[in-house]
Design a protein around this motif. Structure first.
Motif, PDB file in Angstrom:
ATOM      1  N   GLY A 172      60.743   5.847  61.254  1.00 19.82           N
ATOM      2  CA  GLY A 172      60.298   5.781  62.795  1.00 19.82           C
ATOM      3  C   GLY A 172      59.688   6.865  63.153  1.00 19.82           C
ATOM      4  O   GLY A 172      59.652   7.771  62.571  1.00 19.82           O
ATOM      5  N   PRO A 173      58.802   6.874  64.326  1.00 20.84           N
ATOM      6  CA  PRO A 173      58.326   8.256  64.893  1.00 20.84           C
ATOM      7  C   PRO A 173      59.301   9.307  65.324  1.00 20.84           C
ATOM      8  O   PRO A 173      60.395   8.871  65.391  1.00 20.84           O
ATOM      9  CB  PRO A 173      57.700   7.629  66.139  1.00 20.84           C
ATOM     10  N   PRO A 174      58.869  10.540  64.803  1.00 18.35           N
ATOM     11  CA  PRO A 174      60.039  11.492  65.279  1.00 18.35           C
ATOM     12  C   PRO A 174      60.152  11.828  66.663  1.00 18.35           C
ATOM     13  O   PRO A 174      59.406  11.422  67.655  1.00 18.35           O
ATOM     14  CB  PRO A 174      58.957  12.982  64.610  1.00 18.35           C
ATOM     15  N   ALA A 175      61.464  12.255  66.839  1.00 13.32           N
ATOM     16  CA  ALA A 175      61.829  12.644  68.375  1.00 13.32           C
ATOM     17  C   ALA A 175      61.525  14.173  68.612  1.00 13.32           C
ATOM     18  O   ALA A 175      61.378  14.908  67.660  1.00 13.32           O
ATOM     19  CB  ALA A 175      63.307  12.405  68.506  1.00 13.32           C
ATOM     20  N   GLY A 176      61.595  14.601  69.931  1.00 11.32           N
ATOM     21  CA  GLY A 176      61.341  15.860  70.101  1.00 11.32           C
ATOM     22  C   GLY A 176      59.918  16.364  70.382  1.00 11.32           C
ATOM     23  O   GLY A 176      59.020  15.633  69.960  1.00 11.32           O
ATOM     24  N   PRO A 177      59.685  17.635  70.898  1.00 14.22           N
ATOM     25  CA  PRO A 177      58.502  17.978  71.197  1.00 14.22           C
ATOM     26  C   PRO A 177      57.513  18.250  70.243  1.00 14.22           C
ATOM     27  O   PRO A 177      56.348  18.475  70.260  1.00 14.22           O
ATOM     28  CB  PRO A 177      58.721  19.435  72.063  1.00 14.22           C
ATOM     29  N   GLY A 178      58.071  18.503  69.025  1.00 15.98           N
ATOM     30  CA  GLY A 178      56.992  19.220  67.706  1.00 15.98           C
ATOM     31  C   GLY A 178      57.034  20.647  67.847  1.00 15.98           C
ATOM     32  O   GLY A 178      57.944  21.345  68.391  1.00 15.98           O
ATOM     33  N   PRO A 179      56.192  21.041  67.069  1.00 19.77           N
ATOM     34  CA  PRO A 179      54.914  20.237  66.020  1.00 19.77           C
ATOM     35  C   PRO A 179      55.435  19.450  65.088  1.00 19.77           C
ATOM     36  O   PRO A 179      56.403  19.722  64.536  1.00 19.77           O
ATOM     37  CB  PRO A 179      54.073  21.202  65.901  1.00 19.77           C
ATOM     38  N   HIS A 180      54.786  18.409  64.889  1.00 16.69           N
ATOM     39  CA  HIS A 180      55.341  17.457  63.875  1.00 16.69           C
ATOM     40  C   HIS A 180      54.510  17.322  62.697  1.00 16.69           C
ATOM     41  O   HIS A 180      53.176  17.425  62.998  1.00 16.69           O
ATOM     42  CB  HIS A 180      55.852  16.144  64.230  1.00 16.69           C
ATOM     43  N   VAL A 181      55.247  17.335  61.442  1.00 12.92           N
ATOM     44  CA  VAL A 181      54.303  17.077  60.161  1.00 12.92           C
ATOM     45  C   VAL A 181      53.766  15.420  59.954  1.00 12.92           C
ATOM     46  O   VAL A 181      54.527  14.587  60.305  1.00 12.92           O
ATOM     47  CB  VAL A 181      54.992  17.448  58.951  1.00 12.92           C
ATOM     48  N   LEU A 182      52.495  15.337  59.645  1.00 12.74           N
ATOM     49  CA  LEU A 182      51.992  13.913  59.466  1.00 12.74           C
ATOM     50  C   LEU A 182      50.922  14.436  58.796  1.00 12.74           C
ATOM     51  O   LEU A 182      49.536  14.370  59.128  1.00 12.74           O
ATOM     52  CB  LEU A 182      51.630  13.102  60.573  1.00 12.74           C
ATOM     53  N   ARG A 183      50.809  14.365  57.272  1.00 13.87           N
ATOM     54  CA  ARG A 183      49.824  14.818  56.524  1.00 13.87           C
ATOM     55  C   ARG A 183      49.674  14.307  55.280  1.00 13.87           C
ATOM     56  O   ARG A 183      50.754  13.862  54.406  1.00 13.87           O
ATOM     57  CB  ARG A 183      49.729  16.306  56.207  1.00 13.87           C
ATOM     58  N   ARG A 184      48.633  14.256  54.504  1.00  9.11           N
ATOM     59  CA  ARG A 184      48.280  13.787  53.065  1.00  9.11           C
ATOM     60  C   ARG A 184      47.481  14.989  52.346  1.00  9.11           C
ATOM     61  O   ARG A 184      46.416  15.436  52.959  1.00  9.11           O
ATOM     62  CB  ARG A 184      47.427  12.459  53.032  1.00  9.11           C
ATOM     63  N   LEU A 185      47.942  15.428  51.198  1.00  7.88           N
ATOM     64  CA  LEU A 185      47.326  16.269  50.653  1.00  7.88           C
ATOM     65  C   LEU A 185      46.783  15.765  49.141  1.00  7.88           C
ATOM     66  O   LEU A 185      47.787  15.142  48.293  1.00  7.88           O
ATOM     67  CB  LEU A 185      48.094  17.521  50.200  1.00  7.88           C
TER      68      LEU A 185
END
Length: 513
Positions: free
Chosen positions: A267-280
């Protein structure tokens, strides 16, 4: 404008170097191309020898939030997604510090400003040229172009370093184009978490221990519930089609299913972040041809990058900064012995090459295929032996690095990072890390007659002297460089003339012009 040192790059490594120079009374100028601190999540903490190093500078407490000194992991760790039973070791070298990179930058920037360092944001370097007397840097800033002059320049400006490129320093290495890494902060079902072990128990697959990479025949998976953040879920796969669209949680869920053969509802992360969402896609393991070009130096990712997990670039980069800082300060104060600045390249390239071995060995053992699986089975048998675990734990931690200190028959501590010591002085108990906070050369005298300082009558002002009544068995004297490495040591309670002569030679080799 003229400065003693211009540091290009205001990330952790550049700021650490600025702090080291500030401790030595040098006021460097830091040029950072970003107008604001970068919020993008990167490293999640520090691992190994570098944790003890930040303790030596009094930075462990503000980074960890704990007044207790760092303690090693003496239970369990991983090498290429295979278990390292650190409980087999009498003394584990694997220290850990969970601190996101933006927090490390925040703490270091505050310390640098307290030390009088000037930091200019929004300045992009466009030109660098050096001559016999200094370096000229041209930069574009909010108010237009500036021409700046410095005696030395340090490039701490990342893997795509402008300073490295403008200086014509090659960056050879290996590119990996078959591997795709996906990572995201996400929520997982709370009832899947084992309250005793913290493991994520995936129906249809089984438990996955937290923070420890997990290999299957189809790829890699990890689940990392860092304190104060949503869990970080990551996968590694090979030979995936290139992704043309932005990364999504649905893409990561599909990758997890391919790797584990089971679904994990993210599920989507909780809290203000910053949050990781990446593809390398792909990666590089590269080391610069040289870390010094006359008056220009490379630090951190500008000098070395690694296509492996665990944040090795940051761990090494902070140590680069501390190694270079005291040597640059000595050159500027005209107390540097001949060749001191050259030892930065020699010593830190040695450490970088060691990390290349680590990164490439783990990449090979993580790869797919039946041959690799057979090799892993054999390797797992070796990991039941204390000596093998100790060797790999030291490699992972970086504690196996030993510098050449120029002594013909050195004590076993010489050339290594100083051991963890608690000393009893005339008035108090004190840790070596607490004595190292000012980044000065340090002589610890634990001899019966406190004779070491007396032997330095001509050179005593070059080092700080601390006498102690009790210390660790097998050590009665240590000469510790500002970067924490032992330049000279003895174990005998009454040093003879030859040992005292070696001490004087070590002081002059490292701390006298």
């Amino acid at each position: 404008m003229t400065a003693d040192v211009i540091i290009v790059g205001g990330g952790p490594n550049g700021l650490m170097l600025a702090c080291e120079l500030g401790l030595a009374g040098i006021r460097p100028l830091v040029l950072e191309q970003h107008a604001e601190p970068v919020a993008e999540p990167k490293a999640n903490g520090l691992l190994g020898q570098v944790v003890r190093l930040v303790d030596h500078r009094g930075l462990y407490e503000p980074l960890s939030g704990s007044a207790e000194p760092p303690k090693p992991n003496s239970a369990y760790f991983m090498f290429a997604a295979m278990g390292l039973d650190l409980g087999l070791l009498a003394d584990s070298p694997v220290f850990g510090l969970a601190a996101p990179q933006h927090r490390i930058v925040e703490v270091l920037e505050r310390r640098a400003r307290e030390l009088g360092v000037e930091i200019r944001r929004g300045h992009r370097v466009t030109s660098v040229a050096q001559d016999q007397d200094g370096v000229t840097v041209e930069a574009e800033g909010p108010d237009g172009g500036r021409r700046l002059r410095a005696r030395f320049v340090a490039g701490a400006d990342g893997a795509h370093s402008v300073i490295r490129k403008l200086s014509g320093i090659g960056f050879p290495g290996v590119s990996y184009d078959r591997r795709t890494n996906r990572s995201a902060h996400a929520t997982v079902p709370a009832d899947w978490i084992d309250p005793a072990s913290g493991a994520l128990t995936v129906p249809g697959y089984g438990p996955v221990l937290p923070f420890l990479p997990h290999r299957t025949e189809r790829g890699g998976f990890s689940y990392a519930p860092f304190p104060g953040l949503p869990p970080l879920v990551s996968t590694t796969e090979w030979d995936q089609p290139a992704g043309g669209e932005p990364m999504t949680l649905a893409e990561l869920r599909a990758s997890v299913h391919r790797v584990l053969g089971a679904d994990v509802p993210l599920g989507p992360p909780a809290g203000p972040g910053p949050h990781v969402l990446r593809r390398l896609d792909g990666g590089n393991t590269r080391v610069a041809e040289r870390f010094r070009d006359r008056r220009i130096f490379l630090v951190g990712d500008a000098a070395h990058v690694y296509a492996s997990g665990g944040g090795p670039g940051l761990n090494l980069g902070l140590q680069d900064a501390v190694n270079l800082g005291w040597k640059l300060a000595a050159a500027l104060h005209e107390t540097a012995p001949p060749g001191l600045l050259d030892t930065y390249d020699t010593e830190r390239r040695q450490a970088a090459r060691r990390m290349v071995l680590n990164a490439q060995a783990q990449s090979a053992l993580d790869a797919l295929g039946g041959d690799t699986t057979a090799l892993r089975e054999l390797f797992a048998e070796l990991l039941t032996h204390e000596q093998v675990v100790g060797h790999l734990a030291a490699l992972v931690a970086g504690s196996d690095v030993r510098y050449d200190m120029g002594l013909t028959d050195p004590h076993s501590a010489v050339g290594r990072f100083a051991p963890e010591l608690e000393l009893v002085t005339a008035t108090e108990k004190v840790r070596l890390a607490e004595l190292a906070r000012n980044a000065r050369p340090l002589l610890l005298d634990l001899t019966e007659d406190q004779s070491l300082a007396a032997s330095l009558a001509e050179d005593g002002d070059a080092v700080d002297h601390v006498g102690a009544r009790r210390g660790p068995q097998g050590i009665t004297g240590l000469l510790v460089r500002p970067d924490g490495y032992v330049a000279w040591a003895i174990g005998s309670p009454r040093p003879d003339h030859a040992e005292l002569a070696d001490l004087r030679a070590a002081v002059r080799r490292w701390f006298r012009p």
